[in-house]
Write a protein that holds these residues in place. Structure first.
Motif, PDB file in Angstrom:
ATOM      1  N   PRO A  73      24.566  33.710  37.316  1.00 47.66           N
ATOM      2  CA  PRO A  73      23.916  33.696  36.001  1.00 47.66           C
ATOM      3  C   PRO A  73      22.443  34.069  36.129  1.00 47.66           C
ATOM      4  O   PRO A  73      21.873  33.964  37.201  1.00 47.66           O
ATOM      5  CB  PRO A  73      24.083  32.241  35.543  1.00 47.66           C
ATOM      6  CG  PRO A  73      24.198  31.468  36.794  1.00 47.66           C
ATOM      7  CD  PRO A  73      24.829  32.366  37.817  1.00 47.66           C
ATOM      8  N   GLU A  87      42.611  32.841  25.078  1.00 45.77           N
ATOM      9  CA  GLU A  87      41.135  32.883  25.217  1.00 45.77           C
ATOM     10  C   GLU A  87      40.759  33.277  26.640  1.00 45.77           C
ATOM     11  O   GLU A  87      39.892  34.148  26.847  1.00 45.77           O
ATOM     12  CB  GLU A  87      40.552  31.507  24.883  1.00 45.77           C
ATOM     13  CG  GLU A  87      39.026  31.480  24.834  1.00 45.77           C
ATOM     14  CD  GLU A  87      38.473  30.137  24.365  1.00 45.77           C
ATOM     15  OE1 GLU A  87      38.882  29.681  23.271  1.00 45.77           O
ATOM     16  OE2 GLU A  87      37.650  29.554  25.087  1.00 45.77           O
ATOM     17  N   TYR A 102      37.096  40.790  29.540  1.00 43.66           N
ATOM     18  CA  TYR A 102      35.693  41.125  29.320  1.00 43.66           C
ATOM     19  C   TYR A 102      34.811  40.720  30.505  1.00 43.66           C
ATOM     20  O   TYR A 102      33.585  40.733  30.414  1.00 43.66           O
ATOM     21  CB  TYR A 102      35.180  40.442  28.040  1.00 43.66           C
ATOM     22  CG  TYR A 102      35.571  41.186  26.785  1.00 43.66           C
ATOM     23  CD1 TYR A 102      36.802  40.970  26.177  1.00 43.66           C
ATOM     24  CD2 TYR A 102      34.725  42.134  26.223  1.00 43.66           C
ATOM     25  CE1 TYR A 102      37.165  41.667  25.039  1.00 43.66           C
ATOM     26  CE2 TYR A 102      35.088  42.836  25.072  1.00 43.66           C
ATOM     27  CZ  TYR A 102      36.314  42.596  24.493  1.00 43.66           C
ATOM     28  OH  TYR A 102      36.690  43.289  23.365  1.00 43.66           O
ATOM     29  N   LYS A 103      35.490  40.319  31.599  1.00 40.47           N
ATOM     30  CA  LYS A 103      34.807  39.944  32.850  1.00 40.47           C
ATOM     31  C   LYS A 103      33.867  38.739  32.680  1.00 40.47           C
ATOM     32  O   LYS A 103      32.918  38.581  33.442  1.00 40.47           O
ATOM     33  CB  LYS A 103      34.054  41.140  33.457  1.00 40.47           C
ATOM     34  CG  LYS A 103      35.002  42.270  33.869  1.00 40.47           C
ATOM     35  CD  LYS A 103      34.255  43.394  34.559  1.00 40.47           C
ATOM     36  CE  LYS A 103      35.131  44.434  35.207  1.00 40.47           C
ATOM     37  NZ  LYS A 103      36.335  44.842  34.520  1.00 40.47           N
ATOM     38  N   GLN A 104      34.151  37.921  31.686  1.00 38.52           N
ATOM     39  CA  GLN A 104      33.398  36.668  31.512  1.00 38.52           C
ATOM     40  C   GLN A 104      34.141  35.591  32.306  1.00 38.52           C
ATOM     41  O   GLN A 104      34.770  34.689  31.732  1.00 38.52           O
ATOM     42  CB  GLN A 104      33.320  36.300  30.022  1.00 38.52           C
ATOM     43  CG  GLN A 104      32.516  37.258  29.189  1.00 38.52           C
ATOM     44  CD  GLN A 104      31.054  37.233  29.606  1.00 38.52           C
ATOM     45  OE1 GLN A 104      30.469  36.191  29.876  1.00 38.52           O
ATOM     46  NE2 GLN A 104      30.460  38.424  29.671  1.00 38.52           N
ATOM     47  N   TYR A 105      34.069  35.712  33.635  1.00 36.44           N
ATOM     48  CA  TYR A 105      34.948  34.924  34.496  1.00 36.44           C
ATOM     49  C   TYR A 105      34.679  33.428  34.430  1.00 36.44           C
ATOM     50  O   TYR A 105      35.604  32.619  34.504  1.00 36.44           O
ATOM     51  CB  TYR A 105      34.838  35.424  35.946  1.00 36.44           C
ATOM     52  CG  TYR A 105      35.348  36.831  36.140  1.00 36.44           C
ATOM     53  CD1 TYR A 105      34.626  37.758  36.889  1.00 36.44           C
ATOM     54  CD2 TYR A 105      36.559  37.250  35.573  1.00 36.44           C
ATOM     55  CE1 TYR A 105      35.093  39.048  37.079  1.00 36.44           C
ATOM     56  CE2 TYR A 105      37.021  38.542  35.758  1.00 36.44           C
ATOM     57  CZ  TYR A 105      36.287  39.439  36.505  1.00 36.44           C
ATOM     58  OH  TYR A 105      36.753  40.724  36.684  1.00 36.44           O
ATOM     59  N   LEU A 106      33.420  33.045  34.283  1.00 36.82           N
ATOM     60  CA  LEU A 106      33.119  31.606  34.267  1.00 36.82           C
ATOM     61  C   LEU A 106      33.744  30.956  33.031  1.00 36.82           C
ATOM     62  O   LEU A 106      34.441  29.936  33.143  1.00 36.82           O
ATOM     63  CB  LEU A 106      31.600  31.395  34.273  1.00 36.82           C
ATOM     64  CG  LEU A 106      31.159  29.918  34.333  1.00 36.82           C
ATOM     65  CD1 LEU A 106      31.614  29.267  35.633  1.00 36.82           C
ATOM     66  CD2 LEU A 106      29.632  29.796  34.199  1.00 36.82           C
ATOM     67  N   LEU A 107      33.508  31.550  31.879  1.00 32.64           N
ATOM     68  CA  LEU A 107      34.083  31.016  30.644  1.00 32.64           C
ATOM     69  C   LEU A 107      35.617  31.093  30.692  1.00 32.64           C
ATOM     70  O   LEU A 107      36.309  30.204  30.200  1.00 32.64           O
ATOM     71  CB  LEU A 107      33.546  31.798  29.437  1.00 32.64           C
ATOM     72  CG  LEU A 107      32.072  31.569  29.099  1.00 32.64           C
ATOM     73  CD1 LEU A 107      31.624  32.556  28.021  1.00 32.64           C
ATOM     74  CD2 LEU A 107      31.807  30.153  28.663  1.00 32.64           C
ATOM     75  N   ALA A 108      36.115  32.164  31.309  1.00 32.13           N
ATOM     76  CA  ALA A 108      37.570  32.354  31.383  1.00 32.13           C
ATOM     77  C   ALA A 108      38.216  31.251  32.215  1.00 32.13           C
ATOM     78  O   ALA A 108      39.279  30.728  31.845  1.00 32.13           O
ATOM     79  CB  ALA A 108      37.888  33.725  31.970  1.00 32.13           C
ATOM     80  N   TRP A 145      29.819  34.166  40.699  1.00 30.70           N
ATOM     81  CA  TRP A 145      29.208  34.232  39.374  1.00 30.70           C
ATOM     82  C   TRP A 145      27.725  33.982  39.516  1.00 30.70           C
ATOM     83  O   TRP A 145      27.315  32.935  39.998  1.00 30.70           O
ATOM     84  CB  TRP A 145      29.854  33.197  38.443  1.00 30.70           C
ATOM     85  CG  TRP A 145      29.325  33.241  37.028  1.00 30.70           C
ATOM     86  CD1 TRP A 145      28.414  32.410  36.484  1.00 30.70           C
ATOM     87  CD2 TRP A 145      29.660  34.194  36.036  1.00 30.70           C
ATOM     88  NE1 TRP A 145      28.161  32.769  35.189  1.00 30.70           N
ATOM     89  CE2 TRP A 145      28.918  33.875  34.877  1.00 30.70           C
ATOM     90  CE3 TRP A 145      30.514  35.306  35.985  1.00 30.70           C
ATOM     91  CZ2 TRP A 145      28.993  34.615  33.702  1.00 30.70           C
ATOM     92  CZ3 TRP A 145      30.604  36.030  34.808  1.00 30.70           C
ATOM     93  CH2 TRP A 145      29.838  35.689  33.680  1.00 30.70           C
ATOM     94  N   LEU A 202      38.779  36.650  27.837  1.00 33.31           N
ATOM     95  CA  LEU A 202      37.520  36.526  28.571  1.00 33.31           C
ATOM     96  C   LEU A 202      37.611  37.191  29.946  1.00 33.31           C
ATOM     97  O   LEU A 202      36.646  37.821  30.393  1.00 33.31           O
ATOM     98  CB  LEU A 202      37.138  35.047  28.704  1.00 33.31           C
ATOM     99  CG  LEU A 202      36.693  34.385  27.393  1.00 33.31           C
ATOM    100  CD1 LEU A 202      36.680  32.878  27.513  1.00 33.31           C
ATOM    101  CD2 LEU A 202      35.304  34.883  26.962  1.00 33.31           C
ATOM    102  N   GLY A 215      30.339  31.287  22.400  1.00 34.87           N
ATOM    103  CA  GLY A 215      29.163  32.094  22.081  1.00 34.87           C
ATOM    104  C   GLY A 215      29.078  32.355  20.592  1.00 34.87           C
ATOM    105  O   GLY A 215      27.994  32.580  20.048  1.00 34.87           O
TER     106      GLY A 215
END
Lengths: 378, 167
Positions: free
Chosen positions: B142, B68, B75-81, B140, B72, B30
Motif C-alpha cells: 500500500p 465480490e 481488478y487486482k484489488q487482492y487485499l480487499l478480495a 501487497w 476484486l 470504497g
C-alpha cells in the motif's frame, strides 16, 4: 318490522350456511366427510343457487334499509339480525368464495409453529406441512402486515393444534372486529341507517363473516383513527392509523387526510368531518380500482370504501353507488363458479358484470338524478 | 435389444454445469454506500430468524461475498478480495449448522440440501477458474502502511476444500 321477517332472515342465513358446505374442497381433508363434489358436478345449479341466495340477501337488505330510514327498524331488532349474521356466518364454510383464510393459518403456522419469518420463508418451503395440499398462494411470502401476523397468534394459540379450531378462532376474531366496526359506526353517527347499511350489506356478510377476510380489521383501525382524532386524541389516532396500515397497507393513502385532520384540530381550526369521510371514501374507492393493476379487483376490497360511505348516510349518490357496486362485485364470482376456469370468457364476463351495472347507474344519475351529485360537492 | 443397440453408441462425455446462479456484483468497498450495506447485513441477520431463515441468509451472503471477491480479484484489488473471500468462507461454513438445527426441529431439508450442493458446485466452479489465473503469492504494497504477503493460492485451496466437503 315484523318478527316473521327476522325469522325469515334467520332461515335464509341458516340455509346459506348449509349451502356453503357444498363447496368443501376435495383436498380439505379436515372436513373430508362433508365433501360432495356438488359444486364441481352441478356447476349450473350451484351458480343459480348462489344467485338466488345473493338476490334474497339483497331483497332483505333493501327492506332493512327502507325500515331503518322510515324508523320501522329498532335497535333491538337490528341486534337480533346482527347476532343471526354473526352466528351463521361463523358456522358457514369459509372457503366457499375465497381461500384466503387458509393462507392466514399457513402464515401463522410458519411463524408460530415453525418459528420462521413469514416474510423470508414461504409455506411451501416447509414441505412436510400437509395443509399445503389445499392452501393456495403457498408459494408466496406473507402478503399481510406484521400487525395482522401478530394478531393471528391469538387464534393460532387458542386452536391447540387443531386446524378446525384455528379456522373457527380466526373467524371469531373477525366477527369481533366486525361487531366492533358496527359499534364504532354507531358511535360516530348514532344512525341506525348507517349501521344497517354496513352491517347487513350482503357483500360485507359474505366476505367478512363467511369468507373471513381481514380487511375488516384494517378498516376498524382506520375508522378508530378518525374517531379518536375527531375526539382530539391525536396521538392515539395516529397510532391506530399506523396499526391499520400494518394490517394490509391499503389505508396508507389516507395519510394526507389523517394528517390534515390532525393538523386542523391541533390548530383549533374548523373541521367538517363529513368532508374527511367523503375524501377517505373516494381515496379507498380509487385504491379498489387501482388493485386491478396489481392483480384483480377482489369483491372484499369494497369493505375499504363501504366503511366510510356508511358514515355518510345522507349522500344518496354514494349510498346507491355502493349498493350497486356491492351487488356487481358479488356477481363477479359467478363466471368461475359456472365455467370452472379463470380463462376463456371468465375474465371479460367478470369485467362486464363488475362494472357495467355501475356504469349504467352513473349514466342514469347524470341524466335523471343530477341533484344527487350536489351532495358530493357541498 | 434396445439396450444392446444403445450399447454400441459411444457415450459422449457430459460436462456437468451447475444451474445455480450467483447474484450480480453488489456495491464494492470504497463506495459511499458500502458501509450502509454492511449495517444492513447486520440488521438482516436479525430479520432472518429461524433455521431456514438463517440458511437463506448465510447462503445469500456466501454468494454475495464470493462474487465480490471474484470482481476484486479481476481488478487486482487482492487485499480487499482476500477479505471478501474470507467473509464468503465464514458464511458458507455457518450453513451446515442451520441445516442440523432444521433437522432437530423436524423440518424436511431435502430441498435445502440440494440447493446447498448446487451452490457448492457453483462456488467450486468460480474458485477453480480464479485459481488458474491468480498468482500463488502476492506482495501487497500500500501507499501508506505496511506491506502484506497474500497467500492467494493457499486461500483458494482452503476455500475449495470447504466447498468440497459439502459434495
Amino acid at each position: 318490522m315484523s318478527r316473521g321477517v327476522v325469522i325469515a332472515y334467520q332461515v335464509l342465513f341458516f340455509l346459506f350456511a348449509l349451502f356453503s358446505y357444498l363447496f368443501v374442497d376435495n383436498n380439505f381433508f379436515h372436513l373430508h366427510s362433508f365433501y360432495t363434489g356438488f359444486y364441481i358436478q352441478k356447476r349450473e345449479l350451484t351458480t343459480l343457487l348462489f344467485l338466488l341466495f345473493t338476490t334474497a340477501f339483497f331483497i332483505f337488505y333493501f327492506y332493512f334499509l327502507f325500515c331503518a330510514k322510515k324508523h320501522f327498524l329498532s335497535l333491538p331488532i337490528f341486534k337480533k339480525l346482527l347476532i343471526t349474521s354473526c352466528v351463521f356466518g361463523l358456522l358457514a364454510y369459509p372457503a366457499m368464495l375465497s381461500y384466503d383464510i387458509f393462507n392466514y393459518i399457513a402464515t401463522a403456522k410458519v411463524t408460530y409453529f415453525y418459528h420462521e419469518n413469514p416474510y423470508v420463508i414461504m409455506p411451501v418451503e416447509l414441505i412436510n406441512n400437509k395443509d399445503l395440499i389445499f392452501t393456495r398462494a403457498a408459494n408466496k411470502l406473507a402478503l399481510y402486515g406484521p400487525i395482522w401476523i401478530l394478531l393471528t397468534s391469538i387464534p393460532y394459540i387458542l386452536s391447540f393444534g387443531s386446524y378446525i379450531f384455528a379456522l373457527l378462532d380466526i373467524k371469531l376474531l373477525l366477527v369481533v372486529f366486525y361487531v366492533a366496526t358496527v359499534f364504532l359506526i354507531w358511535m360516530m353517527t348514532k344512525n341506525l341507517f348507517s349501521i344497517t347499511f354496513f352491517a347487513l350489506n350482503p357483500l360485507v356478510l359474505f366476505e367478512v363473516l363467511v369468507s373471513g377476510h381481514n380487511d375488516i380489521v384494517m378498516m376498524f383501525l382506520a375508522l378508530s383513527a378518525f374517531y379518536f382524532i375527531f375526539k382530539k386524541r391525536i396521538f392515539l389516532g395516529i397510532v391506530l392509523f399506523i396499526l391499520s396500515v400494518l394490517i394490509k397497507y391499503a389505508t396508507l393513502p389516507l395519510a394526507p387526510v389523517i394528517f390534515l385532520a390532525s393538523y386542523r384540530i391541533l390548530m383549533k381550526k374548523k373541521v367538517v368531518w363529513e368532508k374527511y369521510m367523503l375524501a377517505s371514501a373516494v381515496i379507498m374507492f380509487c385504491m379498489v380500482l387501482l388493485s386491478a393493476f396489481r392483480e384483480e379487483v377482489y369483491p372484499w376490497y369494497a369493505i375499504w370504501f363501504l366503511s366510510f360511505v356508511s358514515l355518510l348516510p345522507k349522500m344518496k349518490f354514494l349510498i346507491y353507488f355502493s349498493i350497486i357496486f356491492s351487488g356487481s362485485l358479488l356477481l363477479r364470482y359467478t363466471p368461475f363458479m359456472l365455467w370452472g376456469t379463470y380463462g376463456g370468457l371468465t375474465p371479460i364476463t367478470k369485467l362486464f358484470l363488475g362494472f357495467v351495472p355501475l356504469f349504467l347507474f352513473v349514466i342514469y344519475v347524470l341524466v335523471f338524478k343530477r341533484v344527487w351529485l350536489k351532495d358530493l360537492f357541498q | 435389444m434396445i439396450f444392446t443397440i444403445f450399447a454400441f453408441f459411444p457415450a459422449h462425455p457430459a460436462i456437468a454445469e451447475s444451474t445455480y446462479v450467483l447474484p450480480y456484483p453488489s456495491v464494492m468497498p470504497g463506495n459511499f454506500f458500502y458501509k450502509i450495506h454492511i449495517l444492513e447485513e447486520k440488521l438482516q441477520s436479525l430479520w432472518h430468524f429461524g433455521s431456514f431463515g438463517k440458511f437463506s441468509y448465510n447462503l445469500k451472503l456466501a454468494d454475495k461475498y464470493l462474487v465480490e471477491a471474484k470482481t476484486l480479484f479481476e481488478y487486482k484489488q487482492y487485499l480487499l478480495a482476500t477479505k471478501a473471500l474470507s467473509k464468503s468462507n465464514y458464511y458458507f461454513s455457518q450453513i451446515p449448522k442451520t441445516l442440523s438445527d432444521a433437522i432437530s426441529e423436524k423440518k424436511i431439508i431435502i430441498e435445502k440440501q440440494d440447493l446447498f450442493k448446487r451452490a457448492a458446485e457453483k462456488h467450486i466452479e468460480v474458485l477453480t477458474s480464479l485459481g488458474k489465473t491468480l498468482p500463488s503469492v502476492f506482495l501487497w504494497q500500500p501507499e501508506d502502511g505496511t506491506n502484506e504477503t497474500l497467500l492467494l493460492q493457499k486461500q483458494i485451496d482452503q476455500s475449495l476444500e470447504l466447498r468440497k466437503k459439502v459434495l
